[in-house]
Scaffold this motif. Sequence first.
Motif, PDB file in Angstrom:
ATOM      1  N   ASN A 116       0.853  -1.193   0.000  1.00 43.45           N
ATOM      2  CA  ASN A 116       0.000   0.000   0.000  1.00 43.45           C
ATOM      3  C   ASN A 116       0.887   1.240   0.000  1.00 43.45           C
ATOM      4  O   ASN A 116       2.114   1.144   0.090  1.00 43.45           O
ATOM      5  CB  ASN A 116      -0.975   0.005   1.190  1.00 43.45           C
ATOM      6  CG  ASN A 116      -0.251   0.011   2.534  1.00 43.45           C
ATOM      7  OD1 ASN A 116       0.716   0.737   2.726  1.00 43.45           O
ATOM      8  ND2 ASN A 116      -0.737  -0.808   3.463  1.00 43.45           N
ATOM      9  N   SER A 117       0.267   2.392  -0.074  1.00 48.35           N
ATOM     10  CA  SER A 117       1.044   3.612  -0.287  1.00 48.35           C
ATOM     11  C   SER A 117       2.020   3.888   0.856  1.00 48.35           C
ATOM     12  O   SER A 117       3.172   4.274   0.634  1.00 48.35           O
ATOM     13  CB  SER A 117       0.093   4.797  -0.468  1.00 48.35           C
ATOM     14  OG  SER A 117       0.827   5.947  -0.801  1.00 48.35           O
ATOM     15  N   ALA A 118       1.560   3.631   2.088  1.00 51.96           N
ATOM     16  CA  ALA A 118       2.445   3.890   3.229  1.00 51.96           C
ATOM     17  C   ALA A 118       3.645   2.942   3.205  1.00 51.96           C
ATOM     18  O   ALA A 118       4.788   3.338   3.446  1.00 51.96           O
ATOM     19  CB  ALA A 118       1.675   3.732   4.537  1.00 51.96           C
ATOM     20  N   LEU A 119       3.371   1.670   2.907  1.00 55.45           N
ATOM     21  CA  LEU A 119       4.464   0.695   2.858  1.00 55.45           C
ATOM     22  C   LEU A 119       5.425   1.002   1.705  1.00 55.45           C
ATOM     23  O   LEU A 119       6.638   0.810   1.819  1.00 55.45           O
ATOM     24  CB  LEU A 119       3.894  -0.722   2.706  1.00 55.45           C
ATOM     25  CG  LEU A 119       3.060  -1.237   3.885  1.00 55.45           C
ATOM     26  CD1 LEU A 119       2.370  -2.544   3.518  1.00 55.45           C
ATOM     27  CD2 LEU A 119       3.933  -1.426   5.127  1.00 55.45           C
ATOM     28  N   ASN A 120       4.857   1.490   0.591  1.00 52.92           N
ATOM     29  CA  ASN A 120       5.707   1.809  -0.559  1.00 52.92           C
ATOM     30  C   ASN A 120       6.589   3.022  -0.299  1.00 52.92           C
ATOM     31  O   ASN A 120       7.674   3.144  -0.862  1.00 52.92           O
ATOM     32  CB  ASN A 120       4.839   2.066  -1.797  1.00 52.92           C
ATOM     33  CG  ASN A 120       4.105   0.812  -2.245  1.00 52.92           C
ATOM     34  OD1 ASN A 120       4.512  -0.296  -1.914  1.00 52.92           O
ATOM     35  ND2 ASN A 120       3.021   1.007  -2.985  1.00 52.92           N
ATOM     36  N   THR A 121       6.106   3.915   0.551  1.00 53.59           N
ATOM     37  CA  THR A 121       6.892   5.088   0.921  1.00 53.59           C
ATOM     38  C   THR A 121       7.952   4.725   1.962  1.00 53.59           C
ATOM     39  O   THR A 121       9.009   5.342   2.026  1.00 53.59           O
ATOM     40  CB  THR A 121       5.963   6.177   1.497  1.00 53.59           C
ATOM     41  OG1 THR A 121       4.908   6.399   0.562  1.00 53.59           O
ATOM     42  CG2 THR A 121       6.700   7.490   1.729  1.00 53.59           C
ATOM     43  N   GLY A 122       7.636   3.697   2.769  1.00 48.49           N
ATOM     44  CA  GLY A 122       8.504   3.371   3.903  1.00 48.49           C
ATOM     45  C   GLY A 122       9.782   2.643   3.557  1.00 48.49           C
ATOM     46  O   GLY A 122      10.785   2.756   4.268  1.00 48.49           O
TER      47      GLY A 122
END
Length: 275
Positions: free
Chosen positions: A96-102
């Motif tokens: 998801n977007s948060a995991l992809n940013t992390g």
Amino acid sequence: MKLVSRAEWGAAAPTGSYTRITSTRGVKIHYEGSAVPGALAADHGRCAGHVRDIQASHMANASEGWIDIAYSFVVCPHGSVFEGRGLGRKNGANGNSALNTGHYAVCAMVGTSGITSPTDAMLDGLVDAIEYCQASGGAGGEVRGHRDGYATDCPGDDLYGWIQRGAPRPVGSGTGPAPAPPSGPVSGAPPFPGRILRLTEPLMHGGDVRTVQARLIERTWSVGPDGADGWYGEHTRTTVTAFQRDSAANGWPLADDGEVGPLTWAALWDRPVTR
Ligand SMILES: [Zn+2]
Ligand SMILES: [Zn+2]
């Protein structure tokens, strides 16, 4: 690091603009989780085409809506690091977007059939990619698996075990001293069976194949979910090839043909344990 740029592997242009990132907590490791052709292991010339196939399949995935290959980098069995989205860009692979940013997303060409476990060269390439993300892409020190924080089997048990051991470079790679082969006939090997063990159609089967598989397992190499079943299948061939390359990298020259002839047979018993 053997970096292969997007231009070098013939990447298609993205169909949208990337989300820029300046730092991450680290890197997440992935596998393909589908069939990865065993033929890739023997022919690096096929690897760029395989990365193009991954990119095409991702960009054709309407439900995900990916603008490009989802991964930041892809590492082949020969240790080359193919630039996916690359540094400074949010990936699309972690869930998801948060995991992809992390975390950056680095994928190994390992699947559920064909190539099912990482080669030592691949592990070296993964560490190269991780260090590149850290040195030039603002990545922090975390190395995790896709399954950390997301419900998936990815990156498979072999790679996840490696991550849990601290994602080390394989013994014998890099600048460490390579053990010298022993001199003189000091063999602890059982007698060579008299036939070269190899992948054939139909598959070879027998106690000699089982002996090789059991020895590989004893030396911590995986020969597949069925263990020492006496069948010389694709997984056994891939593992023998990996053992041969590992031997060559550790000063014990063997051709990486995936076949157990007298030299590979002897090395399976006589080569000092280095992993
Ligand atoms: Zn994954
Ligand atoms: Zn390759």
